[in-house]
Write an enzyme that holds these catalytic residues in place. Structure first.
Site, mmCIF file in Angstrom:
data_model
loop_
_atom_site.group_PDB
_atom_site.id
_atom_site.type_symbol
_atom_site.label_atom_id
_atom_site.label_comp_id
_atom_site.label_asym_id
_atom_site.label_seq_id
_atom_site.Cartn_x
_atom_site.Cartn_y
_atom_site.Cartn_z
ATOM 1 N NE ARG A 1 -3.754 -1.886 2.699
ATOM 2 C CZ ARG A 1 -3.643 -2.971 3.459
ATOM 3 N NH1 ARG A 1 -2.538 -3.204 4.118
ATOM 4 N NH2 ARG A 1 -4.645 -3.820 3.563
ATOM 5 C CB THR B 1 9.453 6.035 5.465
ATOM 6 O OG1 THR B 1 9.021 5.389 4.270
ATOM 7 C CG2 THR B 1 10.048 7.383 5.140
ATOM 8 C CB ALA B 2 9.896 0.339 6.154
ATOM 9 N NE ARG B 3 8.117 -0.286 12.859
ATOM 10 C CZ ARG B 3 7.169 0.584 12.526
ATOM 11 N NH1 ARG B 3 7.433 1.570 11.672
ATOM 12 N NH2 ARG B 3 5.957 0.485 13.042
ATOM 13 C CG ASP C 1 10.308 8.964 9.535
ATOM 14 O OD1 ASP C 1 10.605 9.958 10.237
ATOM 15 O OD2 ASP C 1 9.212 8.390 9.593
ATOM 16 C CD GLU D 1 12.454 4.372 15.313
ATOM 17 O OE1 GLU D 1 12.975 4.561 14.212
ATOM 18 O OE2 GLU D 1 11.256 4.589 15.570
ATOM 19 C CG HIS E 1 9.184 6.527 13.672
ATOM 20 N ND1 HIS E 1 9.469 5.238 14.032
ATOM 21 C CD2 HIS E 1 8.078 6.441 12.883
ATOM 22 C CE1 HIS E 1 8.573 4.410 13.503
ATOM 23 N NE2 HIS E 1 7.714 5.135 12.802
ATOM 24 C CG MET E 2 8.899 13.370 12.799
ATOM 25 S SD MET E 2 9.479 15.036 12.494
ATOM 26 C CE MET E 2 7.974 15.972 12.724
ATOM 27 N N GLY E 3 6.789 9.820 10.189
ATOM 28 C CA GLY E 3 5.995 9.430 9.020
ATOM 29 C C GLY E 3 4.498 9.677 9.150
ATOM 30 C CB THR E 4 1.796 8.308 10.945
ATOM 31 O OG1 THR E 4 2.435 7.858 12.144
ATOM 32 C CG2 THR E 4 1.882 7.233 9.886
HETATM 33 O O1 LIG Z 1 5.467 3.780 12.055
HETATM 34 C C1 LIG Z 1 4.291 3.966 11.907
HETATM 35 C C2 LIG Z 1 3.325 2.916 11.803
HETATM 36 O O2 LIG Z 1 3.685 1.742 11.941
HETATM 37 O O3 LIG Z 1 2.143 3.220 11.580
#
Ligand SMILES: O=CC(=O)O
Length: 350
Positions: A173, A252-254, A278, A283, A301-304
């Site tokens: 997604r 931006t995953a892990r 990110d 972390e 870690h600001m993705g969301t």
């Molecule tokens: O890191 C953010 C999430 O897993 O939604």
């Protein structure tokens, strides 16, 4: 004692007050003190005097791992038999080992879809910023090196999307949202690698390649796979060696999908020219060397981390919990449990 079902809320909300108030009308929503340790938590789950020993639904944030530790086998086995569901506030649920919960017939839910746009926005920001060396210019500007040091603070020239191949590792997604956002910028090619090739209608024009070919052809490696035992250190010294010299890496995953030490070494040598990150392997502990590298454009870690997205995520978690109470089932069960038959036998809790 309240006769309402008990929902344990681990971690705080910033938004979605209405949804949680609504849940509070039909459930006894309890919390634990912020100072709780895992040991205390496990202990209290066993205490018949504690409401924790009768909890039916657990909601959690990633940050609550500081109080409970990971939702691993030990914790799954320590939960009272009353627990029917764990609802996580996030798309990535690597803090939960699903298997022991499956064995105990405890549903696990995450927050898919809702995070995709915000995460993809963050990814595109980091990707373009790393490609153009914006982090170097930004740091030099803040250090007061303009105008003395010369045009663009003497930052090295960045690169255009023109002629570049973007390799999407994990076309799911979020990967697809990134792909659609990147198309208008004029990249030459989009390739992807997943464990299996997708049906063509889900590929969105992206070319499927083997992992080796992916590593060989990508000018930009865009990391979007979830973290699990199969993806831990998927990018390590050996795979980095197979990449193009001067590759750009964006994650931006892990963090732990990449061996952070190997990435740091490759950034130092120039094998990886720049990175947009990110997420980090350990972390919130971050390697000082990695952070000090100007060619690394980094975020905590600001993705969301935005109002609308977070609000929707927290709302969905409350709705997941409410649905369990009203029907017995979570709304968004994690993919590993989708084909299980036992969730069909669950009963409403009220
Ligand atoms: O890191 C953010 C999430 O897993 O939604």
């Amino acid at each position: 004692m309240s006769g309402k079902p008990i929902v344990l809320k681990l971690g705080k909300n910033a938004f979605a007050e209405e949804a949680w108030k609504d849940l509070g009308r039909i459930a006894d929503v309890i919390t634990i003190p912020e100072t709780t340790t895992r040991e205390q938590f496990l202990q209290e789950l066993k205490d018949p005097q504690s409401k924790l020993s009768r909890v039916q639904v657990i909601t959690r944030t990633a940050r609550s791992v500081n109080n409970t530790g990971r939702f691993d086998e030990e914790l799954a086995l320590a939960l009272p038999s009353s627990v029917v569901a764990v609802c996580h506030t996030g798309a990535g649920y690597d803090q939960i080992d699903v298997e022991p919960f499956r064995k105990r017939h405890i549903q696990v839910a995450n927050v898919p879809d809702l995070v995709s746009n915000a995460t993809a926005d963050t990814h595109v920001f980091l990707l373009l910023g790393a490609l153009r060396n914006f982090s170097i210019g930004n740091r030099r500007l803040i250090e007061g090196k303009w105008p003395e040091s010369g045009p663009a603070c003497a930052s090295p020239f960045g690169y255009d999307p023109e002629g570049k191949t973007v390799g999407i590792l994990g076309l799911g997604r979020i990967g697809r949202c990134i792909l659609e956002r990147l198309k208008p910028f004029g990249f030459e090619n989009f390739i992807y690698h997943n464990r299996h090739q997708l049906p063509s209608e889900e590929e969105h024009g992206c070319e499927y390649v083997s992992f080796d070919e992916f590593l060989k052809r990508s000018d930009i490696v865009s990391v979007n796979v979830p973290l699990n035992s199969g993806t831990h250190h998927l990018i390590d010294a050996e795979t980095i060696e197979k990449m193009k010299d001067g590759v750009v890496v964006v994650n931006t995953a892990r963090g732990a999908v990449i061996d952070e030490q190997a990435m740091t070494d490759a950034l130092r040598s120039g094998k990886i020219r720049s990175a947009g990150l990110d997420v980090f392997e350990y972390e919130p502990k971050i390697s000082k060397e990695l952070l000090s590298m100007p060619q690394v454009l980094s975020l905590p870690h600001m993705g969301t981390h935005c109002v609308e997205t977070r609000n929707k995520m927290e709302e969905l978690v409350a709705h997941n919990a409410k649905n369990v109470l009203l029907t017995g089932k979570v709304l968004t069960i994690v993919p590993e449990l989708k084909n299980e038959t036992w969730p069909n036998d669950v009963k409403p809790l009220i």
